[in-house]
Scaffold this motif. Structure first.
Motif, short mmCIF file in Angstrom:
data_model
loop_
_atom_site.label_atom_id
_atom_site.label_comp_id
_atom_site.label_asym_id
_atom_site.label_seq_id
_atom_site.Cartn_x
_atom_site.Cartn_y
_atom_site.Cartn_z
N GLY A 175 0.83 -1.21 0.00
CA GLY A 175 0.00 0.00 0.00
C GLY A 175 0.85 1.25 0.00
N THR A 176 1.94 1.22 0.75
CA THR A 176 2.83 2.37 0.82
C THR A 176 3.56 2.59 -0.49
OG1 THR A 176 3.14 2.00 3.19
CG2 THR A 176 4.80 3.34 2.09
N THR A 177 4.14 1.52 -1.05
CA THR A 177 4.90 1.69 -2.29
C THR A 177 4.00 2.09 -3.46
OG1 THR A 177 4.83 -0.70 -2.69
CG2 THR A 177 6.84 0.18 -1.69
N VAL A 178 2.78 1.57 -3.48
CA VAL A 178 1.85 1.95 -4.56
C VAL A 178 1.47 3.42 -4.43
CG1 VAL A 178 -0.47 1.54 -5.48
CG2 VAL A 178 1.04 -0.39 -5.02
N THR A 179 1.17 3.86 -3.23
CA THR A 179 0.82 5.28 -3.02
C THR A 179 1.99 6.19 -3.39
OG1 THR A 179 -0.73 4.68 -1.26
CG2 THR A 179 0.07 6.96 -1.28
N ILE A 180 3.18 5.83 -2.92
CA ILE A 180 4.37 6.61 -3.23
C ILE A 180 4.63 6.63 -4.74
CG2 ILE A 180 6.91 6.65 -3.02
CD1 ILE A 180 6.49 5.50 -0.16
N GLY A 181 4.57 5.46 -5.36
CA GLY A 181 4.83 5.37 -6.80
C GLY A 181 3.88 6.20 -7.64
N ARG A 182 2.59 6.12 -7.31
CA ARG A 182 1.60 6.92 -8.06
C ARG A 182 1.91 8.41 -7.94
NH1 ARG A 182 -3.32 3.48 -5.80
NH2 ARG A 182 -3.37 1.83 -7.38
N LYS A 183 2.24 8.85 -6.74
CA LYS A 183 2.54 10.27 -6.51
C LYS A 183 3.78 10.68 -7.30
CE LYS A 183 1.41 13.99 -4.27
NZ LYS A 183 0.20 14.71 -4.63
N ILE A 184 4.81 9.83 -7.30
CA ILE A 184 6.01 10.12 -8.09
C ILE A 184 5.65 10.21 -9.57
CG2 ILE A 184 8.22 9.18 -8.89
CD1 ILE A 184 8.51 7.95 -6.04
N GLY A 185 4.90 9.23 -10.07
CA GLY A 185 4.50 9.22 -11.48
C GLY A 185 3.73 10.47 -11.88
N GLU A 186 2.81 10.89 -11.02
CA GLU A 186 2.02 12.10 -11.29
C GLU A 186 2.90 13.34 -11.36
OE1 GLU A 186 -0.74 12.19 -8.05
OE2 GLU A 186 -1.91 10.50 -8.83
N SER A 187 4.02 13.33 -10.65
CA SER A 187 4.89 14.51 -10.59
C SER A 187 5.93 14.57 -11.70
CB SER A 187 5.60 14.57 -9.23
OG SER A 187 6.63 13.61 -9.16
N LEU A 188 6.10 13.50 -12.44
CA LEU A 188 7.13 13.49 -13.48
C LEU A 188 6.79 14.48 -14.59
CD1 LEU A 188 7.90 9.67 -13.85
CD2 LEU A 188 9.26 11.41 -12.66
N PRO A 189 7.78 15.20 -15.09
CA PRO A 189 7.54 16.18 -16.16
C PRO A 189 7.48 15.51 -17.53
CG PRO A 189 9.85 16.22 -15.55
CD PRO A 189 9.18 15.22 -14.65
N VAL A 190 6.50 14.65 -17.73
CA VAL A 190 6.34 13.93 -18.99
C VAL A 190 4.94 14.18 -19.55
CG1 VAL A 190 8.06 12.17 -18.45
CG2 VAL A 190 5.69 11.78 -17.79
N HIS A 191 4.84 14.16 -20.88
CA HIS A 191 3.56 14.45 -21.53
C HIS A 191 3.15 13.38 -22.53
CE1 HIS A 191 5.22 18.27 -20.07
NE2 HIS A 191 3.96 18.50 -19.73
N ILE A 232 4.63 3.96 -10.44
CA ILE A 232 5.15 5.17 -11.10
C ILE A 232 4.57 5.26 -12.50
CG2 ILE A 232 7.22 6.27 -12.06
CD1 ILE A 232 8.76 5.14 -9.60
N ILE A 233 4.59 4.14 -13.22
CA ILE A 233 4.01 4.09 -14.57
C ILE A 233 2.53 4.46 -14.51
CG2 ILE A 233 3.37 2.55 -16.48
CD1 ILE A 233 6.00 0.98 -15.85
N GLU A 234 1.81 3.88 -13.56
CA GLU A 234 0.37 4.14 -13.42
C GLU A 234 0.08 5.62 -13.15
OE1 GLU A 234 -2.89 2.97 -10.16
OE2 GLU A 234 -2.09 1.25 -11.27
N GLY A 235 0.78 6.21 -12.20
CA GLY A 235 0.55 7.62 -11.88
C GLY A 235 0.83 8.53 -13.06
N ALA A 236 1.92 8.26 -13.76
CA ALA A 236 2.26 9.09 -14.92
C ALA A 236 1.24 8.93 -16.04
CB ALA A 236 3.66 8.74 -15.42
N LEU A 237 0.84 7.69 -16.33
CA LEU A 237 -0.11 7.46 -17.41
C LEU A 237 -1.49 8.02 -17.10
CD1 LEU A 237 0.87 3.90 -18.69
CD2 LEU A 237 1.31 6.11 -19.78
#
Length: 151
Positions: A46-62, A117-122
């Motif tokens: 639960g922790t790693t998924v929450t952290i990863g999504r937040k990281i992915g959302e913050s990446l400067p990718v389009h 991370i992939i999920e949050g970014a996508l």
């Protein structure tokens, strides 16, 4: 009082004149697999998924291409699309952080942070909910880690 929040661009600011901008992979592995995976309830998922999504959302990718590029730039791994259609994308990651670790006998996969991370970014790139599941992992004997992205 407003709590200041860091951005991905803040993380790129370095001022370590002696030790530089890198830490050893074994430290990252220790934090992830001993500290979080073994030290938190339910393997810290639960922790790693929450952290990863937040990281992915913050990446400067389009775009997906930019996401794959920054994944490699950050040395998370070398990603490549191995399947793509209107319902799903499969992304294989070679040279993942877990490459070279002893295989686990219980078939437990350990790279949920990278998938999140992939999920949050996508989710941010596509403007809609997607789900990502790790379906292959080096530590279970596979040749690479692989994620199934359901669109």
């Amino acid at each position: 009082m407003c709590l200041q929040q860091y951005t991905f661009e803040d993380m790129r600011q370095m001022n370590r004149t002696t030790l530089g901008n890198m830490v050893p992979l074994e430290l990252f592995r220790t934090i992830r697999l001993i500290g979080m995976n073994q030290g938190l309830p339910l393997g810290g998922k639960g922790t790693t998924v929450t952290i990863g999504r937040k990281i992915g959302e913050s990446l400067p990718v389009h775009s997906v291409e930019e996401l794959l590029q920054i994944f490699e730039e950050l040395k998370i791994g070398i990603p490549r699309i191995v399947h793509s259609d209107e319902r799903r994308i499969n992304i294989a990651v070679d040279d993942c952080f877990c490459k070279g670790l002893p295989s686990l006998e219980d078939e437990r996969m350990v790279c949920d942070l990278e998938g999140a991370i992939i999920e949050g970014a996508l989710c941010r790139i596509l403007g809609r909910k997607v789900s990502v599941k790790e379906i292959k992992c080096n530590v279970t004997g596979h040749e690479h880690c692989e994620y199934e992205v359901k669109l």
